[in-house]
Design an enzyme around this catalytic site. Sequence first.
Site, PDB file in Angstrom:
ATOM      1  N   HIS A  68       0.856  -1.257  -0.064  1.00 26.13           N
ATOM      2  CA  HIS A  68       0.097   0.172  -0.373  1.00 26.13           C
ATOM      3  C   HIS A  68       0.917   1.403   0.018  1.00 26.13           C
ATOM      4  O   HIS A  68       2.120   1.282   0.541  1.00 26.13           O
ATOM      5  CB  HIS A  68      -1.241   0.038   1.139  1.00 26.13           C
ATOM      6  CG  HIS A  68      -0.131   0.302   2.807  1.00 26.13           C
ATOM      7  ND1 HIS A  68       0.773   1.324   3.098  1.00 26.13           N
ATOM      8  CD2 HIS A  68      -0.058  -0.785   3.791  1.00 26.13           C
ATOM      9  CE1 HIS A  68       0.375   1.082   4.659  1.00 26.13           C
ATOM     10  NE2 HIS A  68       0.767  -0.396   4.234  1.00 26.13           N
ATOM     11  N   GLU A 103      -2.808  -7.064   7.004  1.00 25.86           N
ATOM     12  CA  GLU A 103      -1.375  -7.000   8.042  1.00 25.86           C
ATOM     13  C   GLU A 103      -0.992  -7.402   9.640  1.00 25.86           C
ATOM     14  O   GLU A 103      -1.894  -8.117   9.944  1.00 25.86           O
ATOM     15  CB  GLU A 103      -0.728  -4.934   8.117  1.00 25.86           C
ATOM     16  CG  GLU A 103      -0.229  -4.929   8.890  1.00 25.86           C
ATOM     17  CD  GLU A 103       1.813  -5.338   7.841  1.00 25.86           C
ATOM     18  OE1 GLU A 103       1.858  -6.899   8.149  1.00 25.86           O
ATOM     19  OE2 GLU A 103       1.912  -4.629   7.570  1.00 25.86           O
TER      20      GLU A 103
END
Length: 196
Positions: free
Chosen positions: A9, A83
């Site tokens: 990201h 994550e």
Amino acid sequence: MGKLIMVRHGESEGNRDRRFTSSPEVPITELGRQQALDAAHRIAIKFKPRLVISSPYRRARQTSEIIAGELGLPIEVVNDLHERELGVLKGQSYDLLRDLAGQDSGYDPKRGWLWRPEGGESYEDVRKRVIVAIEDIRRRYPEDELVVVSHGGVMLSMWAHLTGQWERAHLPPNCGIVLVEHDLDRLHPPQKLAEE
């Protein structure tokens, strides 16, 4: 041969402030938006993806939306691409990680990927979770080019899984791209995509 175009990201507020995020809803910064646009343009030059697959966390979804918007693609969210769960490290400075791990009698600096912060996951836990999700994606899209937007910990763990070693696992920068080709039988070793 299918292709997973794996993208970390764009810069998040946590990355900018050098703090572990306290919530999955932390957004990307203006720099992160530009990084996502740049990644979309790099992808458009080299690939013809049919879908963007995203982690559910906001910073990955925002990055996915920018890339998908530039490439005119739909988005699919896969929950297990999130994550690493950081437990007691949430909201803390990156610098605290070294201190906290060093104070834990169970921490082995030669096998740091096995260390689990209280209430969180080890990188090995992330690897086991993520590889199941990636194998499912591989089976569902055996011949397609897909953009997969996730996180540093996810990509680090994938690299370690595919190369068989944690010691030299690659942690890409924000919007860094790693290519993972696959066939009907297996995922192939990862390749860093050089910036143009």
